[in-house]
Enzyme design. Sequence first.
Site, PDB file in Angstrom:
ATOM      1  CG  HIS A   1      -3.355  29.295  20.389  1.00  0.00           C
ATOM      2  ND1 HIS A   1      -2.835  30.413  20.982  1.00  0.00           N
ATOM      3  CD2 HIS A   1      -4.675  29.506  20.235  1.00  0.00           C
ATOM      4  CE1 HIS A   1      -3.818  31.269  21.188  1.00  0.00           C
ATOM      5  NE2 HIS A   1      -4.939  30.754  20.753  1.00  0.00           N
TER       6      HIS A   1
ATOM      7  CG  HIS B   1      -8.797  35.356  15.005  1.00  0.00           C
ATOM      8  ND1 HIS B   1      -8.819  34.691  16.199  1.00  0.00           N
ATOM      9  CD2 HIS B   1      -8.988  36.677  15.326  1.00  0.00           C
ATOM     10  CE1 HIS B   1      -9.002  35.549  17.188  1.00  0.00           C
ATOM     11  NE2 HIS B   1      -9.109  36.765  16.681  1.00  0.00           N
TER      12      HIS B   1
ATOM     13  CG  ASP C   1     -11.701  27.558  16.953  1.00  0.00           C
ATOM     14  OD1 ASP C   1     -12.738  27.814  17.590  1.00  0.00           O
ATOM     15  OD2 ASP C   1     -10.925  28.419  16.528  1.00  0.00           O
TER      16      ASP C   1
HETATM   17  N1  ACO Z   1      -0.985  22.327  10.904  1.00  0.00           N
HETATM   18  C1  ACO Z   1       0.257  21.971  10.456  1.00  0.00           C
HETATM   19  N2  ACO Z   1       1.388  22.619  10.796  1.00  0.00           N
HETATM   20  C2  ACO Z   1       1.273  23.686  11.596  1.00  0.00           C
HETATM   21  C3  ACO Z   1       0.028  24.116  12.085  1.00  0.00           C
HETATM   22  C4  ACO Z   1      -1.132  23.406  11.715  1.00  0.00           C
HETATM   23  N3  ACO Z   1      -2.341  23.752  12.175  1.00  0.00           N
HETATM   24  N4  ACO Z   1       0.215  25.213  12.868  1.00  0.00           N
HETATM   25  C5  ACO Z   1       1.537  25.451  12.856  1.00  0.00           C
HETATM   26  N5  ACO Z   1       2.172  24.521  12.104  1.00  0.00           N
HETATM   27  C6  ACO Z   1       3.626  24.385  11.913  1.00  0.00           C
HETATM   28  C7  ACO Z   1       4.191  25.490  11.019  1.00  0.00           C
HETATM   29  O1  ACO Z   1       4.193  25.085   9.672  1.00  0.00           O
HETATM   30  C8  ACO Z   1       5.576  25.632  11.594  1.00  0.00           C
HETATM   31  O2  ACO Z   1       6.383  24.584  11.112  1.00  0.00           O
HETATM   32  P1  ACO Z   1       7.943  24.859  10.743  1.00  0.00           P
HETATM   33  O3  ACO Z   1       8.554  25.393  12.012  1.00  0.00           O
HETATM   34  O4  ACO Z   1       8.462  23.551  10.303  1.00  0.00           O
HETATM   35  O5  ACO Z   1       7.913  25.892   9.647  1.00  0.00           O
HETATM   36  C9  ACO Z   1       5.400  25.398  13.092  1.00  0.00           C
HETATM   37  O6  ACO Z   1       4.236  24.556  13.197  1.00  0.00           O
HETATM   38  C10 ACO Z   1       5.214  26.645  13.911  1.00  0.00           C
HETATM   39  O7  ACO Z   1       4.073  27.321  13.427  1.00  0.00           O
HETATM   40  P2  ACO Z   1       3.907  28.891  13.332  1.00  0.00           P
HETATM   41  O8  ACO Z   1       3.403  29.221  11.962  1.00  0.00           O
HETATM   42  O9  ACO Z   1       5.144  29.572  13.827  1.00  0.00           O
HETATM   43  O10 ACO Z   1       2.776  29.154  14.375  1.00  0.00           O
HETATM   44  P3  ACO Z   1       2.004  30.529  14.572  1.00  0.00           P
HETATM   45  O11 ACO Z   1       2.053  30.822  16.040  1.00  0.00           O
HETATM   46  O12 ACO Z   1       2.514  31.603  13.665  1.00  0.00           O
HETATM   47  O13 ACO Z   1       0.536  30.175  14.074  1.00  0.00           O
HETATM   48  C11 ACO Z   1      -1.731  29.511  14.072  1.00  0.00           C
HETATM   49  C12 ACO Z   1      -0.515  29.910  14.936  1.00  0.00           C
HETATM   50  C13 ACO Z   1      -2.046  30.637  13.068  1.00  0.00           C
HETATM   51  C14 ACO Z   1      -2.928  29.334  15.004  1.00  0.00           C
HETATM   52  C15 ACO Z   1      -1.383  28.191  13.343  1.00  0.00           C
HETATM   53  O14 ACO Z   1      -1.068  27.185  14.286  1.00  0.00           O
HETATM   54  C16 ACO Z   1      -2.528  27.713  12.434  1.00  0.00           C
HETATM   55  O15 ACO Z   1      -2.627  28.173  11.307  1.00  0.00           O
HETATM   56  N6  ACO Z   1      -3.414  26.800  12.951  1.00  0.00           N
HETATM   57  C17 ACO Z   1      -4.548  26.329  12.161  1.00  0.00           C
HETATM   58  C18 ACO Z   1      -5.687  27.355  12.248  1.00  0.00           C
HETATM   59  C19 ACO Z   1      -6.364  27.350  13.601  1.00  0.00           C
HETATM   60  O16 ACO Z   1      -6.718  26.312  14.151  1.00  0.00           O
HETATM   61  N7  ACO Z   1      -6.605  28.570  14.114  1.00  0.00           N
HETATM   62  C20 ACO Z   1      -7.306  28.748  15.378  1.00  0.00           C
HETATM   63  C21 ACO Z   1      -6.437  29.442  16.347  1.00  0.00           C
HETATM   64  S1  ACO Z   1      -7.272  29.507  17.901  1.00  0.00           S
HETATM   65  C22 ACO Z   1      -8.366  30.773  17.744  1.00  0.00           C
HETATM   66  O17 ACO Z   1      -8.288  31.657  16.940  1.00  0.00           O
HETATM   67  C23 ACO Z   1      -9.488  30.678  18.710  1.00  0.00           C
END
Ligand code: ACO
Length: 443
Positions: A321, A282, A377
């Site tokens: 996101h 987050h 971010d």
């Molecule tokens: N890097 C690589 N792969 C990713 C990333 C990432 N940052 N984010 C998602 N994916 C992939 C997942 O592995 C998944 O792949 P799959 O379908 O082959 O299994 C697919 O993309 C879908 O991802 P989900 O996990 O369903 O996405 P979710 O909505 O649950 O997660 C989150 C969102 C937590 C923000 C995620 O994208 C992440 O961890 N990002 C990195 C951390 C980050 O930047 N957080 C800031 C969020 S913005 C904020 O808080 C202001």
Amino acid sequence: MPLESAQALGTTSGERRDTLTITDNRTGKTYEIPITDDSIRAIDLRQIKVNPDDFGLLSYDPAYLNTASCRSAITYIDGDRGILVHRGYSIEQLCEHSTYLEVAYLLIHGHLPTRTQLDQWVHEITYHTFVHENIKKFMEGFRYDAHPMGMLMASVAALSTFYPESKRIDDPWQNHISAVRLIAKMPTLAAFAYRHAVGLPYVYPNNDLSYPANFLSMMFKIGDAPYEPDPRLVRALDVLLILHADHEQNASTSAVRSVGSTHVDPFSAIAAGIGALYGPLHGGANEQVLQMLNRIGKVENIPAFLQGVKERRELLMGFGHRVYKNYDPRARIIRKYVDDVLAVTGMNPKLEIAVELERQALADEYFVSRKLFPNVDFYSGIIYEALKIPTDMMTVIFAIARTAGWIAQWLEMINDPEQKISRPRQIYTGPLNLTYVPLDQRG
Ligand code: ACO
């Protein structure tokens, strides 16, 4: 209400009905459930039972992927189209014309202030920035290397003990003054946490400075020399605060609403929000972005790094996101301010890596097919670093900004007659009817 059969619904007449018809194939019974605002009420499922003793059907939604927990008039997001609106105003307009304190007023009061209302609001916030001297002693108790988010979380929770009257949450005046205190004191607590970590004397608030300039002064002022930050840096910080001010029902806001639903005081509820924001998935993400850029080290290492992400050895931090499955509009806005800031502070080698990393990721099928775009971010970390804000303070600034949203959401929640103490259900998967074995008889 159960119906005898689907035919009893009379769907042949062709008229539109805002209802959902569910047939329970266990019993053959059909139910008609109202649809309001494109939603059904989960509690309407409870009438669906196999027999009268049955608890009734639950909806199972781990991580709340498809559950609305409230009705809210504060923030609207269209994740597919990359739209973010606060109280009806687009984030683009607010970042261009407004200030963080005005946006805080907008979020909390529901409308833009008049000149008199804004002056009064800014005056109140400015004159509540000081904290009780005991807070300084409290800060001294932390180890030199304590993470400032831990210090902020603890000191915001401690504020509830300095203002015990804040628990009278049915008194609008108490809620107003709590809101003012929280927004006013958050930068002071944050800067004190930083000065403690670096072993510098605390700098008291300067009421002649704007909200963001005062924060920079409390962070970086040395001795008696006047501290005058470049207006471009102050504006970039103010825009970052606006961009992070609210984001509807995210993890930390849900934490504030959930804890606040117990009718605890707002300082305690917001301390819970700070805890949620601390997590690397987050608010901790901008800190992680900087650590990732440091690890990549140089542009030539980007392909190998991205290969590691695709092999799921790590995440591309600052990408993806839960809601935006398009470019995060906040990332687009902040990208413009990166140039302003670097014009003052000089080029940052990490920006070069960040820009190239973004270019390569957005050209890669792996990220495109998953709709993974930079989030806010990704670039905010670069600006903070240019402002000489240490990595572990980045989430702290996010917390300062989000305080306005947390308060607005908390106030909306406690004034919503539909809300009760927040208490999800579970599907129990453990054993039942085990017989307790005394300790000395266990294998
Ligand atoms: N890097 C690589 N792969 C990713 C990333 C990432 N940052 N984010 C998602 N994916 C992939 C997942 O592995 C998944 O792949 P799959 O379908 O082959 O299994 C697919 O993309 C879908 O991802 P989900 O996990 O369903 O996405 P979710 O909505 O649950 O997660 C989150 C969102 C937590 C923000 C995620 O994208 C992440 O961890 N990002 C990195 C951390 C980050 O930047 N957080 C800031 C969020 S913005 C904020 O808080 C202001």
